[in-house]
Motif scaffolding. Structure first.
Motif, PDB file in Angstrom:
ATOM      1  N   UNK A  29      12.794   6.189  -1.643  1.00 55.52           N
ATOM      2  CA  UNK A  29      13.347   6.148  -2.824  1.00 55.52           C
ATOM      3  C   UNK A  29      12.491   5.369  -3.933  1.00 55.52           C
ATOM      4  N   UNK A  30      12.093   4.127  -3.491  1.00 54.50           N
ATOM      5  CA  UNK A  30      11.329   3.505  -4.281  1.00 54.50           C
ATOM      6  C   UNK A  30      10.014   3.964  -4.602  1.00 54.50           C
ATOM      7  N   UNK A  31       9.395   4.637  -3.504  1.00 54.25           N
ATOM      8  CA  UNK A  31       8.008   5.194  -3.610  1.00 54.25           C
ATOM      9  C   UNK A  31       8.125   6.485  -4.766  1.00 54.25           C
ATOM     10  N   UNK A  82       0.822  -1.335  -0.071  1.00 54.86           N
ATOM     11  CA  UNK A  82      -0.027   0.104   0.092  1.00 54.86           C
ATOM     12  C   UNK A  82       0.912   1.326  -0.054  1.00 54.86           C
ATOM     13  N   UNK A  83       1.976   1.331   0.846  1.00 51.63           N
ATOM     14  CA  UNK A  83       3.086   2.379   0.744  1.00 51.63           C
ATOM     15  C   UNK A  83       3.535   2.712  -0.366  1.00 51.63           C
ATOM     16  N   UNK A  84       3.995   1.632  -1.090  1.00 51.45           N
ATOM     17  CA  UNK A  84       4.710   1.784  -2.189  1.00 51.45           C
ATOM     18  C   UNK A  84       3.622   2.112  -3.613  1.00 51.45           C
ATOM     19  N   UNK A  85       2.372   2.215  -3.334  1.00 54.27           N
ATOM     20  CA  UNK A  85       1.655   2.707  -4.680  1.00 54.27           C
ATOM     21  C   UNK A  85       1.195   4.058  -3.965  1.00 54.27           C
ATOM     22  N   UNK A  86       1.555   4.593  -3.045  1.00 54.15           N
ATOM     23  CA  UNK A  86       0.934   5.972  -2.439  1.00 54.15           C
ATOM     24  C   UNK A  86       1.923   7.003  -3.126  1.00 54.15           C
ATOM     25  N   UNK A  87       1.357   8.437  -3.184  1.00 58.93           N
ATOM     26  CA  UNK A  87       2.085   9.512  -3.897  1.00 58.93           C
ATOM     27  C   UNK A  87       3.381   9.527  -2.550  1.00 58.93           C
TER      28      UNK A  87
END
Length: 162
Positions: free
Chosen positions: A149-151, A21-26
């Protein structure tokens, strides 16, 4: 992405579902999330500061092959010409002299796939540290910074494809 997600699960106190979920957030939403704030505030900054010489020597030894791998295997064009850049940045971050937004700016040119594929290798740089607590704290710190960084890389890719 699986090895990267596994690395985050292993070194951060977050469930796989929450990480996804975090990885898909702005980026701003992610940075302001209670989970990211908790990860960063839970770092043992005192231990990290005490062990900066250990981290510096590990980075000086292990980053040149990592940079070579980034260039030859992942096609990253701009990598630091010495480990001092990364070491200074990590020290600056631990000493509250560098910000996450500056870290993101420095890494904007790195393509998302290269960023994601490099996370497990970068976190493993500290595997040789004998003291378990020191090793785990540095791996957690690097994993938390890499998550940001990945986000950012994912957000940038989404913006380009729109």
């Amino acid at each position: 992405m699986q090895p990267t997600l596994d690395t985050f699960v292993q070194h951060l106190d977050l469930s796989r579902d929450r990480l996804e979920a975090l990885l898909s957030q702005p980026l701003t939403e992610c940075l302001n999330s209670p989970e990211i704030q908790q990860q960063l505030s839970s770092l043992d900054v005192s231990l990290l500061k005490q062990t900066l010489p250990i981290a510096g020597s590990v980075l000086a030894e292990r980053l040149p092959p990592f940079y070579h791998w980034l260039q030859t295997e992942l096609g990253v064009k701009r990598v630091p010409d010495s480990p001092e850049h990364t070491t200074k940045w990590v020290i600056g971050f631990v000493n509250n002299q560098e910000s996450l937004s500056r870290l993101v700016d420095l890494h904007r040119p790195v393509p998302r796939l290269a960023m994601e594929r490099s996370v497990p290798s970068l976190v493993r740089v500290f595997e040789g540290v004998e003291d378990v607590q020191v090793r785990q704290e540095w791996q957690k710190a690097i994993a938390a910074l890499c998550l940001v960084l990945v986000v950012a890389a994912r957000e940038a890719e989404r913006c380009v494809s729109v």
